[in-house]
Design a protein around this motif. Sequence first.
Motif, PDB file in Angstrom:
ATOM      1  N   THR A  21       0.737  -1.546   0.112  1.00 51.02           N
ATOM      2  CA  THR A  21      -0.185   0.409  -0.505  1.00 51.02           C
ATOM      3  C   THR A  21       0.763   1.359  -0.433  1.00 51.02           C
ATOM      4  O   THR A  21       0.550   2.319  -0.713  1.00 51.02           O
ATOM      5  CB  THR A  21      -0.849  -0.516   1.305  1.00 51.02           C
ATOM      6  N   ALA A  22       1.618   1.575   0.623  1.00 55.02           N
ATOM      7  CA  ALA A  22       2.829   2.866   1.315  1.00 55.02           C
ATOM      8  C   ALA A  22       3.267   3.092  -0.200  1.00 55.02           C
ATOM      9  O   ALA A  22       3.183   4.258  -0.797  1.00 55.02           O
ATOM     10  CB  ALA A  22       4.083   2.148   1.849  1.00 55.02           C
ATOM     11  N   LYS A  23       3.758   1.467  -1.364  1.00 52.13           N
ATOM     12  CA  LYS A  23       4.549   2.037  -2.455  1.00 52.13           C
ATOM     13  C   LYS A  23       3.108   1.862  -3.366  1.00 52.13           C
ATOM     14  O   LYS A  23       3.511   2.755  -4.420  1.00 52.13           O
ATOM     15  CB  LYS A  23       4.850   0.353  -2.585  1.00 52.13           C
ATOM     16  N   LEU A  24       2.696   2.116  -3.437  1.00 49.37           N
ATOM     17  CA  LEU A  24       1.469   2.749  -4.267  1.00 49.37           C
ATOM     18  C   LEU A  24       1.120   4.272  -3.863  1.00 49.37           C
ATOM     19  O   LEU A  24       0.912   4.500  -4.955  1.00 49.37           O
ATOM     20  CB  LEU A  24      -0.468   1.611  -3.923  1.00 49.37           C
ATOM     21  N   LEU A  25       0.868   4.337  -2.668  1.00 52.15           N
ATOM     22  CA  LEU A  25       1.016   5.567  -2.352  1.00 52.15           C
ATOM     23  C   LEU A  25       1.861   6.118  -3.081  1.00 52.15           C
ATOM     24  O   LEU A  25       0.852   7.738  -4.238  1.00 52.15           O
ATOM     25  CB  LEU A  25      -0.188   5.498  -1.067  1.00 52.15           C
ATOM     26  N   ALA A  26       2.618   5.741  -3.298  1.00 51.99           N
ATOM     27  CA  ALA A  26       3.603   6.922  -3.505  1.00 51.99           C
ATOM     28  C   ALA A  26       3.719   6.939  -5.354  1.00 51.99           C
ATOM     29  O   ALA A  26       4.104   8.100  -5.430  1.00 51.99           O
ATOM     30  CB  ALA A  26       4.915   6.226  -2.239  1.00 51.99           C
ATOM     31  N   ARG A  27       3.700   6.102  -5.290  1.00 49.08           N
ATOM     32  CA  ARG A  27       3.362   6.057  -7.023  1.00 49.08           C
ATOM     33  C   ARG A  27       2.816   7.225  -7.254  1.00 49.08           C
ATOM     34  O   ARG A  27       3.039   7.630  -8.993  1.00 49.08           O
ATOM     35  CB  ARG A  27       2.927   4.874  -7.544  1.00 49.08           C
ATOM     36  N   GLU A  28       1.266   7.625  -7.415  1.00 44.68           N
ATOM     37  CA  GLU A  28       0.592   7.587  -6.750  1.00 44.68           C
ATOM     38  C   GLU A  28       1.159   9.421  -6.388  1.00 44.68           C
ATOM     39  O   GLU A  28       0.213  10.347  -6.779  1.00 44.68           O
ATOM     40  CB  GLU A  28      -0.838   7.881  -6.589  1.00 44.68           C
ATOM     41  N   GLY A  29       1.875   9.880  -6.615  1.00 42.12           N
ATOM     42  CA  GLY A  29       2.931  11.139  -5.906  1.00 42.12           C
ATOM     43  C   GLY A  29       2.846  11.219  -4.344  1.00 42.12           C
ATOM     44  O   GLY A  29       3.158  12.530  -3.642  1.00 42.12           O
ATOM     45  N   ALA A  30       1.441  10.028  -3.321  1.00 35.48           N
ATOM     46  CA  ALA A  30       1.847  11.080  -2.483  1.00 35.48           C
ATOM     47  C   ALA A  30       3.373  11.681  -1.953  1.00 35.48           C
ATOM     48  O   ALA A  30       3.937  10.169  -1.642  1.00 35.48           O
ATOM     49  CB  ALA A  30       1.269   9.789  -1.055  1.00 35.48           C
ATOM     50  N   THR A  31       3.628  11.320  -0.161  1.00 33.08           N
ATOM     51  CA  THR A  31       4.587  11.407   0.592  1.00 33.08           C
ATOM     52  C   THR A  31       3.781  10.411   1.277  1.00 33.08           C
ATOM     53  O   THR A  31       2.889  11.030   2.035  1.00 33.08           O
ATOM     54  CB  THR A  31       4.699  12.394   1.025  1.00 33.08           C
TER      55      THR A  31
END
Length: 243
Positions: A21-31
């Motif tokens: 989940t952390a990886k996908l959220l980061a992929r979408e631009g989230a810190t």
Amino acid sequence: MELQDQRALVTGATSGIGRETAKLLAREGATVIVTGRNPEGGAKTVAEIEAAGGRASFVAADMSDIEAVRRLVTEVGEVDVLVNNAAIFPFAPTIEQDVPDFDAMFDVNVRAPYFLTAGLVPKMLAKGSGSIVNVTTIAAAVGMPDSSVYGASKAALESLTRTWAAEFSGSGVRVNNVSPGPVHTEKVLAQNGDLVEKLGSMTQLGRTAAPVEIAEVILFLASPRSSYLTGTTITADGGAIAV
């Protein structure tokens, strides 16, 4: 990127569903703020995110310790997305269930997300936006031997999902829940490998889920794509409880 310039906190993100989940959220631009008890696992998650061009940091926190939860709230300060994923599940038959494991499951699976949400949601409400995603289990909805306490703790979290959606309605803060079936994670395999494989074979798809398949559902609930969803549960179980 759908989460550009947003901050996301994912609990239990040192492995399994949380890491994906952390990886996908980061992929979408989230810190992404990665949290969990395992510094090595946290460092691995952060390294994988940064290697892919994302932004992340690790904050160690033991969700069984209420003071650690409060310190996490203070250190994190403000987020746009909160994923309450951390959980423990020492399965036992009811007549063999001991009090320490009973208390620990409710501390980690209910008390921690409750007070983490209570600590972080005021700033979401003040901004008029935010997404909270709780991660539960199909054991909250169907009877499964040896999972009485685990299922009850996750049923409580599903109830909180609906209550929080009602409490925060009209504020721009959405609260939703994903309920996975059997998932192929390191922790699950270490504790209940034979059981999870058996359960996977009994789903309509005939297999367990990969952690990233559940993470994709969490990303959907965290993102603007689910803008008309709040107080709902998405069951991601390969059709296990469909019939």
